[in-house]
Design a protein around this motif. Structure first.
Motif, PDB file in Angstrom:
ATOM      1  N   ALA A 114     -16.894   6.603   2.792  1.00  0.00           N
ATOM      2  CA  ALA A 114     -16.006   5.780   1.945  1.00  0.00           C
ATOM      3  C   ALA A 114     -14.572   5.717   2.482  1.00  0.00           C
ATOM      4  CB  ALA A 114     -16.000   6.340   0.523  1.00  0.00           C
ATOM      5  N   CYS A 115     -14.181   6.722   3.293  1.00  0.00           N
ATOM      6  CA  CYS A 115     -12.766   6.847   3.696  1.00  0.00           C
ATOM      7  C   CYS A 115     -12.179   5.534   4.212  1.00  0.00           C
ATOM      8  CB  CYS A 115     -12.628   7.875   4.821  1.00  0.00           C
ATOM      9  SG  CYS A 115     -12.836   9.551   4.294  1.00  0.00           S
ATOM     10  N   ASP A 116     -12.883   4.914   5.145  1.00  0.00           N
ATOM     11  CA  ASP A 116     -12.305   3.724   5.781  1.00  0.00           C
ATOM     12  C   ASP A 116     -12.761   2.421   5.128  1.00  0.00           C
ATOM     13  OD1 ASP A 116     -14.885   3.822   6.636  1.00  0.00           O
ATOM     14  OD2 ASP A 116     -14.447   3.837   8.779  1.00  0.00           O
ATOM     15  N   LYS A 117     -13.230   2.517   3.880  1.00  0.00           N
ATOM     16  CA  LYS A 117     -13.590   1.296   3.133  1.00  0.00           C
ATOM     17  C   LYS A 117     -12.593   1.047   1.995  1.00  0.00           C
ATOM     18  CE  LYS A 117     -17.624   1.831   5.325  1.00  0.00           C
ATOM     19  NZ  LYS A 117     -17.304   3.074   6.032  1.00  0.00           N
ATOM     20  N   LEU A 118     -11.637   1.957   1.880  1.00  0.00           N
ATOM     21  CA  LEU A 118     -10.677   1.848   0.772  1.00  0.00           C
ATOM     22  C   LEU A 118      -9.462   1.076   1.277  1.00  0.00           C
ATOM     23  CD1 LEU A 118      -9.876   2.900  -2.093  1.00  0.00           C
ATOM     24  CD2 LEU A 118      -8.777   4.810  -0.952  1.00  0.00           C
ATOM     25  N   HIS A 119      -9.165  -0.054   0.644  1.00  0.00           N
ATOM     26  CA  HIS A 119      -8.043  -0.852   1.155  1.00  0.00           C
ATOM     27  C   HIS A 119      -7.397  -1.642   0.025  1.00  0.00           C
ATOM     28  CE1 HIS A 119     -10.758  -4.242   0.771  1.00  0.00           C
ATOM     29  NE2 HIS A 119     -11.644  -3.566   1.457  1.00  0.00           N
ATOM     30  N   GLY A 120      -6.211  -2.142   0.313  1.00  0.00           N
ATOM     31  CA  GLY A 120      -5.490  -2.942  -0.671  1.00  0.00           C
ATOM     32  C   GLY A 120      -5.833  -4.419  -0.551  1.00  0.00           C
ATOM     33  N   GLU A 121      -4.923  -5.243  -1.093  1.00  0.00           N
ATOM     34  CA  GLU A 121      -5.186  -6.693  -1.121  1.00  0.00           C
ATOM     35  C   GLU A 121      -3.924  -7.443  -0.731  1.00  0.00           C
ATOM     36  OE1 GLU A 121      -6.275  -7.006  -5.273  1.00  0.00           O
ATOM     37  OE2 GLU A 121      -8.388  -7.029  -4.706  1.00  0.00           O
ATOM     38  N   THR A 122      -4.062  -8.730  -0.463  1.00  0.00           N
ATOM     39  CA  THR A 122      -2.864  -9.575  -0.404  1.00  0.00           C
ATOM     40  C   THR A 122      -2.900 -10.450  -1.644  1.00  0.00           C
ATOM     41  OG1 THR A 122      -4.033 -11.227   0.900  1.00  0.00           O
ATOM     42  CG2 THR A 122      -2.697  -9.651   2.116  1.00  0.00           C
ATOM     43  N   LEU A 123      -1.731 -10.625  -2.244  1.00  0.00           N
ATOM     44  CA  LEU A 123      -1.686 -11.313  -3.530  1.00  0.00           C
ATOM     45  C   LEU A 123      -0.963 -12.658  -3.401  1.00  0.00           C
ATOM     46  CD1 LEU A 123      -0.608  -8.334  -5.805  1.00  0.00           C
ATOM     47  CD2 LEU A 123      -2.895  -9.023  -5.136  1.00  0.00           C
ATOM     48  N   PRO A 124      -1.447 -13.687  -4.068  1.00  0.00           N
ATOM     49  CA  PRO A 124      -0.717 -14.950  -4.081  1.00  0.00           C
ATOM     50  C   PRO A 124       0.595 -14.769  -4.857  1.00  0.00           C
ATOM     51  CG  PRO A 124      -2.585 -15.032  -5.584  1.00  0.00           C
ATOM     52  CD  PRO A 124      -2.661 -13.715  -4.879  1.00  0.00           C
ATOM     53  N   TYR A 125       1.707 -15.282  -4.283  1.00  0.00           N
ATOM     54  CA  TYR A 125       3.006 -15.147  -4.955  1.00  0.00           C
ATOM     55  C   TYR A 125       3.806 -16.393  -4.604  1.00  0.00           C
ATOM     56  CZ  TYR A 125       7.142 -12.660  -6.749  1.00  0.00           C
ATOM     57  OH  TYR A 125       8.249 -12.297  -7.463  1.00  0.00           O
ATOM     58  N   GLN A 126       5.117 -16.267  -4.648  1.00  0.00           N
ATOM     59  CA  GLN A 126       5.931 -17.464  -4.423  1.00  0.00           C
ATOM     60  C   GLN A 126       5.905 -17.878  -2.958  1.00  0.00           C
ATOM     61  OE1 GLN A 126       9.857 -16.455  -5.831  1.00  0.00           O
ATOM     62  NE2 GLN A 126       9.030 -15.649  -7.721  1.00  0.00           N
ATOM     63  N   GLU A 127       6.261 -19.166  -2.732  1.00  0.00           N
ATOM     64  CA  GLU A 127       6.378 -19.697  -1.367  1.00  0.00           C
ATOM     65  C   GLU A 127       7.360 -18.807  -0.577  1.00  0.00           C
ATOM     66  OE1 GLU A 127       4.599 -22.059  -0.146  1.00  0.00           O
ATOM     67  OE2 GLU A 127       5.649 -22.041   1.774  1.00  0.00           O
ATOM     68  N   GLY A 128       7.054 -18.491   0.636  1.00  0.00           N
ATOM     69  CA  GLY A 128       7.974 -17.711   1.459  1.00  0.00           C
ATOM     70  C   GLY A 128       7.798 -16.202   1.340  1.00  0.00           C
ATOM     71  N   TYR A 129       6.805 -15.773   0.573  1.00  0.00           N
ATOM     72  CA  TYR A 129       6.565 -14.333   0.404  1.00  0.00           C
ATOM     73  C   TYR A 129       5.146 -13.975   0.860  1.00  0.00           C
ATOM     74  CZ  TYR A 129      10.584 -13.654  -2.731  1.00  0.00           C
ATOM     75  OH  TYR A 129      11.832 -13.561  -3.278  1.00  0.00           O
ATOM     76  N   THR A 130       5.017 -12.770   1.320  1.00  0.00           N
ATOM     77  CA  THR A 130       3.686 -12.184   1.459  1.00  0.00           C
ATOM     78  C   THR A 130       3.711 -10.884   0.655  1.00  0.00           C
ATOM     79  OG1 THR A 130       3.297 -13.134   3.626  1.00  0.00           O
ATOM     80  CG2 THR A 130       1.993 -11.190   3.054  1.00  0.00           C
ATOM     81  N   VAL A 131       2.737 -10.734  -0.202  1.00  0.00           N
ATOM     82  CA  VAL A 131       2.688  -9.529  -1.048  1.00  0.00           C
ATOM     83  C   VAL A 131       1.392  -8.765  -0.762  1.00  0.00           C
ATOM     84  CG1 VAL A 131       2.751  -8.607  -3.387  1.00  0.00           C
ATOM     85  CG2 VAL A 131       4.074 -10.662  -2.819  1.00  0.00           C
ATOM     86  N   LEU A 132       1.569  -7.485  -0.502  1.00  0.00           N
ATOM     87  CA  LEU A 132       0.430  -6.614  -0.171  1.00  0.00           C
ATOM     88  C   LEU A 132       0.334  -5.489  -1.193  1.00  0.00           C
ATOM     89  CD1 LEU A 132       1.558  -5.838   3.501  1.00  0.00           C
ATOM     90  CD2 LEU A 132       0.084  -7.718   2.797  1.00  0.00           C
ATOM     91  N   THR A 133      -0.870  -4.995  -1.398  1.00  0.00           N
ATOM     92  CA  THR A 133      -0.989  -3.716  -2.119  1.00  0.00           C
ATOM     93  C   THR A 133      -1.624  -2.699  -1.179  1.00  0.00           C
ATOM     94  OG1 THR A 133      -3.139  -4.337  -3.049  1.00  0.00           O
ATOM     95  CG2 THR A 133      -1.193  -4.726  -4.425  1.00  0.00           C
ATOM     96  N   TRP A 134      -1.094  -1.478  -1.233  1.00  0.00           N
ATOM     97  CA  TRP A 134      -1.648  -0.372  -0.457  1.00  0.00           C
ATOM     98  C   TRP A 134      -2.161   0.684  -1.414  1.00  0.00           C
ATOM     99  CZ3 TRP A 134       3.411   0.237   2.843  1.00  0.00           C
ATOM    100  CH2 TRP A 134       3.435  -0.752   3.848  1.00  0.00           C
ATOM    101  N   ARG A 135      -3.258   1.280  -1.044  1.00  0.00           N
ATOM    102  CA  ARG A 135      -3.781   2.437  -1.789  1.00  0.00           C
ATOM    103  C   ARG A 135      -3.311   3.690  -1.062  1.00  0.00           C
ATOM    104  NH1 ARG A 135      -5.686   2.585  -6.601  1.00  0.00           N
ATOM    105  NH2 ARG A 135      -6.155   0.479  -7.226  1.00  0.00           N
ATOM    106  N   GLU A 136      -2.380   4.412  -1.666  1.00  0.00           N
ATOM    107  CA  GLU A 136      -1.838   5.593  -1.006  1.00  0.00           C
ATOM    108  C   GLU A 136      -2.314   6.868  -1.706  1.00  0.00           C
ATOM    109  OE1 GLU A 136       2.422   4.992  -1.128  1.00  0.00           O
ATOM    110  OE2 GLU A 136       2.318   3.920   0.779  1.00  0.00           O
ATOM    111  N   PRO A 137      -2.541   7.936  -0.936  1.00  0.00           N
ATOM    112  CA  PRO A 137      -2.902   9.208  -1.594  1.00  0.00           C
ATOM    113  C   PRO A 137      -1.747   9.690  -2.465  1.00  0.00           C
ATOM    114  CG  PRO A 137      -2.488   9.529   0.765  1.00  0.00           C
ATOM    115  CD  PRO A 137      -2.447   8.045   0.532  1.00  0.00           C
ATOM    116  N   HIS A 138      -2.064  10.475  -3.489  1.00  0.00           N
ATOM    117  CA  HIS A 138      -0.987  11.041  -4.326  1.00  0.00           C
ATOM    118  C   HIS A 138      -0.150  12.034  -3.518  1.00  0.00           C
ATOM    119  CE1 HIS A 138      -2.472   9.388  -8.080  1.00  0.00           C
ATOM    120  NE2 HIS A 138      -3.687   9.815  -7.793  1.00  0.00           N
ATOM    121  N   GLY A 139      -0.825  12.804  -2.667  1.00  0.00           N
ATOM    122  CA  GLY A 139      -0.132  13.861  -1.904  1.00  0.00           C
ATOM    123  C   GLY A 139      -0.912  15.147  -2.041  1.00  0.00           C
TER     124      GLY A 139
END
Ligand code: NAD
Length: 477
Positions: A114-139
């Protein structure tokens, strides 16, 4: 003498005190563990932090996966040794101890993939932007583990946390930690960096509490009783630390008149006697439709009468309970039942070879248990099945939902519409239809509603709980 395992090394407690390890089959001490302190927890958290910010945090997801896979293979190769440790420490019959060791290997295998199957997304937002989500460990994640399935619960909890990239500090139960110290040693042997997996043993109110309160712990995963779950959540709330709570259950097996009783019988018996009933998802309430109540109870009674209880190494149907206070707890429930006039249908037999000093309890089937009685409301955590009857679907739902728990439910019927209606109406984290998975299913998200807890472990879903989501909004024009 067993030592803590911190930064890939055996470590004595700063308390210089130990606790006995007791064999439930004869009630005798045979080893000792460290009685840990808040200072020991602090050392383990610092080791985990260094590892997270150092070698562990620098590994790619694929490299983490390879290490977890190596650990899975190592655990498989050592499964007999681990099963033997667990058998003596927890009083598990051989079949159960072996199943637990292999389940541990399977958890690591699942989370390796599962380790390398966990990933974020790119989200539709305003013109001129790219929005990403990352899944980060808590620590640094803290894991407080109970005694009933140490290896399985370690596998699902620590396996998921490591896959997501966290470094872990584990507080096993004082009644069952020897196998987990060995697993941490195996992890070091296959190449886990120092501090990725740390084990601190000791008493709950001393080291468990210190772990829950430690400012260096970024997430707490607790599996245990609702009472302690409340304490953990309160401690974590002081510093707004996220928690996953996997608590108890009073899970119903709901049998309709059209069910295949040949399938129902062995599954209902196993779901309450597995691990001597010391299973959070034990099917401890049996709800049966009026017209098949008597015939089913008669056959179940015969099955209970045949059950044999004895020392773990005899590998009978049921082994001992974990400790004397647990045995006393079950006796108290049965004595309350007797005072309330609740009828006993059948009991199994404790074999003559069972030492008097062991913690044995014959599986017990009780009938017509009133819904308000504590036997229908509270976890016994022993091999005691409370049967009651229902009139129709609405009545079955009412009884099924009439406790403060909501962990697992089993529904037995051949009616397809009813299967789905019941699955929707019963309040629980899992519903099994025409089968029942007490404790099973590495791939299946698991957790409760109401006082059974919140958050999910097992399956891919667990990785969402062991990560936090970061949103990155880039304005590039
Ligand atoms: P417990 O709550 O007594 O202990 C669980 C763990 O918490 C142990 O490691 C213990 O040392 C620690 N602890 C105790 N007091 C503490 C405190 N004040 N602060 C921090 N930690 C503390 O539970 P148990 O008797 O070991 O296990 C049985 C319970 O666990 C049952 O209620 C069972 O349903 C539940 N359980 C739930 C699941 C699940 O997945 N939902 C699985 C297994 C067991």
């Amino acid at each position: 003498m067993q030592l803590h395992f911190i930064a890939n090394a055996p470590v004595r407690s700063s308390s210089e005190r130990t606790l006995p390890v007791i064999d439930p089959s004869d009630g005798q001490p045979y080893d000792t563990i460290q009685r840990g302190t808040p200072e020991d927890i602090d050392a383990a958290v610092r080791a985990a932090r260094q590892c997270f910010e150092g070698p562990w945090g620098k590994l790619s997801a694929a490299e983490r996966g390879r290490l977890l896979m190596r650990l899975s293979l190592k655990v498989s190769a050592c499964s007999e040794e681990l099963a033997a440790i667990e058998q003596r420490d927890c009083g598990k019959p051989t079949k159960q101890a072996r199943a637990d060791a292999l389940a541990l290997a399977r958890y690591f295998e699942f989370y390796a993939g599962a380790c390398d199957k966990l990933h974020g997304e790119t989200l539709p937002y305003q013109e001129g932007y790219t929005v990403l989500t990352w899944r980060e460990p808590h620590g640094v994640t803290g894991h407080v583990i109970p005694w009933n399935y140490p290896m399985q619960i370690f596998g699902r909890s620590v396996g998921g946390a490591l896959a997501a990239g966290n470094a872990c500090v584990v507080k096993p139960s004082e009644d069952a930690c020897v196998s987990l110290i060995r697993v941490a040693q195996l992890a070091a042997e296959v190449g886990f960096p120092a501090g990725a997996i740390n084990i601190v043993t000791g008493l709950g109110h001393e080291v468990g509490d210190a772990l829950a309160r430690h400012a260096g712990v970024d997430h707490i995963s607790f599996t245990g009783s609702p009472r302690v779950g409340t304490l953990i959540q309160q401690a974590a709330a002081e510093r707004h630390c996220p928690v996953t709570l996997e608590l108890g259950g009073k899970s119903p097996q709901i049998v309709f008149a059209d069910a295949d009783l040949e399938q129902v019988l062995p599954t209902v018996v196993n779901a309450i006697v597995q691990n001597a009933g010391q299973t959070c998802s034990a099917g401890s309430r049996l709800l049966v439709e009026d017209s098949v109540y008597e015939p089913l109870l008669e056959r179940l009674g015969e099955a209970f009468t045949r059950l044999r209880v004895g020392p773990a190494a005899m590998d009978l149907d049921v082994g001992p309970l974990i400790r004397q206070s647990q045995q006393q707890r079950v006796w108290d429930f049965l004595s309350d039942a007797q005072h309330a006039g609740i009828s006993l249908v059948a009991q199994g037999t404790v074999v003559d070879e069972a030492p008097q000093s062991g913690f044995y309890q014959a599986p017990t089937l009780l009938r017509d248990v009133p819904v308000a009685h504590r036997l229908a409301q509270e976890e016994v955590f022993g091999p005691v099945l409370a049967a009651m009857r229902f009139r129709d679907e609405d009545h079955a739902v009412e009884l099924a939902n009439a406790t403060r728990f909501g962990l697992v439910a089993g529904v037995w019927t051949r009616d397809g519409g009813r299967m789905l209606r019941m699955a929707r109406r019963v309040r629980s984290g899992q519903v099994f239809i025409n089968n029942y998975g007490a404790g099973g299913g590495v791939e299946l998200p698991f957790g409760g509603v109401k006082s059974s807890g919140h958050g999910r472990e097992k399956g891919f879903e667990a990785l969402y709980g062991f990560t936090t989501l970061k949103t990155v909004a880039i304005r590039h024009g």
